[in-house]
Enzyme design. Structure first.
Site, short mmCIF file in Angstrom:
data_model
loop_
_atom_site.label_atom_id
_atom_site.label_comp_id
_atom_site.label_asym_id
_atom_site.label_seq_id
_atom_site.Cartn_x
_atom_site.Cartn_y
_atom_site.Cartn_z
N ASP A 159 40.62 46.45 38.92
CA ASP A 159 39.71 46.97 39.95
C ASP A 159 39.69 48.49 39.95
OD1 ASP A 159 38.77 44.57 40.90
OD2 ASP A 159 40.14 44.46 42.61
N ASP A 168 36.60 35.11 40.48
CA ASP A 168 37.69 35.87 41.09
C ASP A 168 38.81 34.95 41.57
OD1 ASP A 168 38.92 38.23 41.90
OD2 ASP A 168 37.13 39.00 42.89
#
Length: 540
Positions: free
Chosen positions: A345, A281
């Site tokens: 997301d 990430d």
């Protein structure tokens, strides 16, 4: 035509006149960003997804990027793209050289789908990619609530429905019980995991699944052992601290000691637990990106490329997903260092329609993570049945982002059928030609993938909003052999909700030529909004 967006709404197309003057798109985040125009296109006025001419440029880079479109006083139009450098970022003395990132230039006379076909063929060439494992990521299942018993039962449930890769997300290390601390301390938390990660990793491997783990190795929290020991290891302008974002700073990977800390910490865990996959990430953009008084965003980008390459060289078969708050680092530079992108997301299947449609304009679908999210979306609050979520997630590197311990028996049955369908059709989904179908109803999204020999195809029809008429418009199935005959049928993992009582006859199976399916098409049932059809086409 270029693209904009934000978190949860990446790669949204915008088609504009090629007007006099300069249109400039710059990315200064130190990553490509959620609003990154993944490719910039010049089109003829009549160009659609299926026909017309396209010229396009992109750049193989994940740092600062500049795209421009300019029509000058002579009426001549031009596109340009390249690395965006800050003043002083590259200074050469006699004998030194600067190598600019490679620019990818595309041309298509077959519309935007022709651009996709060229890009996908290029990026697939010379790669020996194993079948893409169907993935369960546990973030939206448990968030930071890590418990061995719960996660073991979740792994059992995942294996039972056909999952092939199990990924443990944020919260397993250091003091990381929420998002305010622990980044940089890549050691297993004794508080969250008193017996270590081995019991879970071994259990997952014992079930025949791969095991993946989340990292955010380019970042550090002020509340971390790493920062307390090495406050000088962050990217910063001398004499001041950068502003905090998400309670974190950027770790200076240009600094050899910091680079080696991350490399060795991650590498040791991969070796110890036979980790197959890293979800990597990057949750904030770079500010005050300097080292030794000089701009350092460019060197930071090169450093993450080196880090990924070294990890994969040390651990053959290791795969890495590029995630940056979802789709904040999806670009043609990272394609050559990562194996998969977390596309967004956003797991709401309605929002995913456009995000996936346009991200795959240049990135092959097998590199784009597309998961079945929870019944009620954690990002939009919408509630959707399993059919829409399953059909949407099918057209990419499919997976699940959902607490299966809360799923009903009917949902688990549908999931098991879906994972089997994915494995059966994986080669087509990840090797065929992507087709984005032009359709007269703006409230419907139609797309598919067609085998290169036109022997079979899969198409998705999604009714996003109510059809404008009492009888919905027929949707075409292009890309097939006009002279060949095909068997066509609808495939359901769970029933799609329709208003009409009797479904169209073709849904149980019909034979037609490729020409008929392209020119006449199929009339869908009168679906309620937010419903999906999956159509299977096989040559006789």
């Amino acid at each position: 035509m270029d693209f904009s967006g934000r978190w949860l709404l990446e790669r949204q197309p915008q088609r504009l006149p090629f007007a006099p003057g300069l249109r400039l798109r710059e990315g200064r985040e130190g990553r490509s960003g959620h609003d990154y125009t993944i490719v910039q296109c010049a089109l003829t006025p009549e160009t659609t997804t299926e026909r017309g001419e396209v010229w396009a440029l992109s750049v193989l880079w994940s740092g600062g990027i500049r795209h421009l479109a300019e029509r000058d006083v002579r009426g001549r139009g031009a596109l340009g793209v390249g690395e965006l450098l800050e003043p002083g970022e590259v200074e050469l003395v006699s004998g030194q050289a600067y190598t600019a990132p490679t620019v990818a230039a595309f041309y298509s006379s077959e519309g935007l789908d022709g651009l996709s076909a060229a890009s996908h063929a290029w990026l697939r060439s010379g790669r020996n990619v194993p079948p893409r494992p169907l993935t369960l990521n546990v973030w939206e299942a448990v968030y930071f609530d890590h418990d061995l018993d719960t996660l073991t039962r979740l792994a059992d449930r995942a294996a039972a429905v056909g999952v092939e890769r199990f990924v443990l997300d944020d919260g397993w290390f250091g003091s990381r019980r929420d998002d305010t601390s622990g980044l940089g301390d890549w050691t297993v938390s004794a508080e969250a995991w008193p017996t270590g990660l081995a019991p879970l990793a071994d259990h997952v491997h014992g079930l025949g699944m791969q095991f993946g783990l989340w990292f955010e190795g380019e970042m550090v929290n002020p509340d971390s052992d790493l920062y307390r020991a090495h406050p000088d290891w962050i990217l910063q302008v001398p004499g001041r601290l950068p502003p905090l974002a998400r309670q974190q700073w950027v770790l200076n990977l240009v600094l050899l000691e910091a680079f080696q800390h991350v490399l060795e910490s991650v590498s040791a865990l991969v070796a110890e637990h036979s980790i197959d996959y890293l979800k990597w990430d990057h949750n904030r953009f770079l500010t005050d990106a300097a080292f030794a008084g000089m701009p350092a965003a460019r060197e930071q980008t090169l450093a993450i490329y080196r880090l990924f390459d070294e990890l994969k060289a040390r651990h053959p078969g290791l795969e890495i997903e590029s995630c940056a708050s979802g789709g904040g680092r999806v670009d043609l530079g990272m394609v050559f260092h990562a194996d998969r992108f977390w596309t967004s997301d956003q797991n709401d299947p309605l929002e995913r329609q456009q995000i996936q449609r346009w991200t795959s304009l240049v990135i092959p679908p097998e590199m784009l993570g597309s998961h079945i999210g929870p019944t009620t979306s954690h990002t939009t609050g919408r509630t959707h049945g399993i059919q829409l979520r399953a059909v949407t997630a099918l057209f990419g590197h499919a997976g699940i982002e959902w607490n299966l311990l809360e799923a009903t028996e009917a949902e688990l049955e549908a999931l098991t059928a879906w994972t089997a369908f994915y494995r059966e059709h994986r080669a087509l989904l990840h090797g065929g030609r992507v087709v984005r179908v032009e359709h007269p109803d703006p409230g419907a999204v139609v797309h598919g993938v067609v085998a290169h020999d036109a022997s079979k195809a899969l198409f998705s029809y999604v009714q996003v909003t109510p059809a404008p008429g009492t009888s919905p418009a027929a949707f075409r199935l292009p890309g097939l052999d006009p002279a060949a005959r095909y068997r066509v049928r609808a495939h359901e993992f769970a029933p799609a909700e329709a208003i009409q009582k009797v479904a169209p006859g073709w849904m149980d199976g019909v034979e037609a030529t490729g020409a008929t399916l392209d020119r006449v098409g199929l009339r869908p049932p009168i679906l309620r909004p937010e419903q999906a059809l999956l159509v299977v086409v096989e040559r006789l």
